[in-house]
Scaffold this motif. Structure first.
Motif, PDB file in Angstrom:
ATOM      1  N   LEU A 163       0.936  -1.352  -0.097  1.00 18.15           N
ATOM      2  CA  LEU A 163       0.045  -0.298   0.100  1.00 18.15           C
ATOM      3  C   LEU A 163       0.890   1.045  -0.089  1.00 18.15           C
ATOM      4  O   LEU A 163       0.514   2.299  -0.738  1.00 18.15           O
ATOM      5  N   PHE A 223       0.643   5.062  -2.497  1.00 16.94           N
ATOM      6  CA  PHE A 223      -0.171   6.442  -2.077  1.00 16.94           C
ATOM      7  C   PHE A 223       0.937   7.436  -1.671  1.00 16.94           C
ATOM      8  O   PHE A 223       0.597   8.633  -1.696  1.00 16.94           O
ATOM      9  N   LEU A 231     -10.858   1.845   4.814  1.00 16.96           N
ATOM     10  CA  LEU A 231     -10.275   2.367   3.696  1.00 16.96           C
ATOM     11  C   LEU A 231     -10.665   1.558   2.421  1.00 16.96           C
ATOM     12  O   LEU A 231     -11.242   2.016   1.476  1.00 16.96           O
ATOM     13  N   ARG A 270      -6.709   9.623   4.086  1.00 20.21           N
ATOM     14  CA  ARG A 270      -8.022   8.612   3.784  1.00 20.21           C
ATOM     15  C   ARG A 270      -8.323   8.823   2.371  1.00 20.21           C
ATOM     16  O   ARG A 270      -8.534   7.918   1.471  1.00 20.21           O
ATOM     17  N   ILE A 297      -5.549   7.630  -0.111  1.00 18.69           N
ATOM     18  CA  ILE A 297      -5.337   6.147  -0.098  1.00 18.69           C
ATOM     19  C   ILE A 297      -6.674   5.827  -0.897  1.00 18.69           C
ATOM     20  O   ILE A 297      -6.520   4.978  -1.958  1.00 18.69           O
ATOM     21  N   VAL A 307      -6.554   3.163  -4.279  1.00 18.36           N
ATOM     22  CA  VAL A 307      -7.009   1.698  -4.203  1.00 18.36           C
ATOM     23  C   VAL A 307      -8.277   1.522  -4.857  1.00 18.36           C
ATOM     24  O   VAL A 307      -8.211   0.291  -5.243  1.00 18.36           O
TER      25      VAL A 307
END
Length: 319
Positions: A105, A109, A160, A288, A291, A295
């Motif tokens: 992850l 980001f 998320l 938030r 991401i 995603v």
């Protein structure tokens, strides 16, 4: 009594050593000791038992530290209110990330976030969930990214995304398995698992509704690395489960060994978690949204079943 004195008390409580605490708060050890002594004299109590090594909190000291943490957090909120009023997104932000999320992850980001919010100074630590929860409680982290739900008092969870579990089963392990499988098709005793402390391992055990019994096995292995598990699976030593984002980075030859679960697809819930004091919410919201933006194009599964990341023991303790 001053906020500075309370900061000093919290530093000593954390490090159990006056010299290390003084280094943490950037003062000399005599200055720190004098200020704590002044506070003890004012309150007419002893906060620290200095006769023990390492230094221990007294019974009343435990209660004082708990309240001091609340007071320091609330004092930080004043600056936080001012920052939000001004629309300022910046300053130091301490973020914890669990090991099974960090390598996939973070690269997705972090570059975008730093370009968009250049005034935020991120301090990122890779930590297991238990350490993250302890550091959030003590105020040493502002937020964390972890598998949820955790059902912890005082901790808020901001979902998320949902990340499916993906079976990795080479034909040398099971040549007859179909492309889409049921959970019942998994053999927990042939499963290569992460070592204890990883909530991803607890998720697999919860998914299979089983515990791992090594008795009689020729090979007893639990690794901290998905790469190790994949290599061993390729050698015919077992099967494993991977987080979906991790599968995107596999070699094309390895992707042939990936299977998918039938709907609803078992998945882990990944959230931003933070203290209920809700400090630095403007940075948490910035994280938030950043991401979520990267995603949503990578994970498009809709019909999922959330698997608890809690071990059965912890789940029973929290219920």
């Amino acid at each position: 009594m001053t906020i500075t004195q309370l900061h000093y008390v919290l530093a000593v409580a954390e490090h159990q050593n006056f010299t290390k605490a003084a280094q943490k708060v950037f003062v000399t050890q005599p200055t720190l000791s004098m200020q704590i002594q002044k506070l003890e004299d004012e309150l007419e109590v002893t906060i620290f038992d200095r006769t023990k090594k390492p230094i221990q909190l007294t019974e009343v000291g435990e209660k004082i530290v708990q309240q001091a943490r609340n007071i320091v957090n609330e004092s930080d909120r004043i600056q936080d209110i001012v920052d939000q009023q001004k629309g300022f997104i910046g300053g130091i932000f301490r973020l914890g990330v669990i090991p099974t999320i960090m390598p996939t992850l973070l690269p997705m980001f972090i570059g975008n976030f730093m370009k968009k919010y250049p005034k935020v100074k991120l301090k990122i630590e890779e930590l297991h969930t238990e350490a993250i929860l302890e550091k959030l409680k003590e105020g040493h982290l502002d937020a964390a990214i972890a598998a949820t739900p955790l059902k912890m008092d005082g901790i808020k969870e901001y979902v998320l995304y949902y990340e499916p579990f993906v079976p990795y089963i080479p034909s040398s392990v099971n040549a007859e398995v179909s492309e889409k499988i049921d959970v019942d098709d998994l053999d927990i005793n042939k499963m290569l698992l992460l070592e204890d402390g990883h909530c991803f391992k607890d998720g697999i055990l919860n998914l299979c509704n089983a515990s791992r019994d090594y008795e009689g096995d020729q090979l007893q292995l639990e690794s901290g690395s998905f790469e190790t598990l994949i290599k061993l699976a390729n050698d015919g030593l077992g099967m494993t489960l991977l987080p979906y984002l991790h599968t995107l980075e596999l070699k094309e030859e390895e992707k042939k060994h990936l299977k998918m679960f039938k709907d609803p697809v078992p998945a882990r819930e990944v959230s931003l978690i933070y203290n209920r004091s809700e400090l630095k919410m403007q940075i948490i919201e910035a994280l938030r949204s950043t991401i979520a933006g990267v995603v949503k194009g990578a994970i498009t599964f809709q019909n999922v079943k959330i698997i608890s990341p809690l071990s059965k023991k912890k789940e029973n303790q929290n219920n």
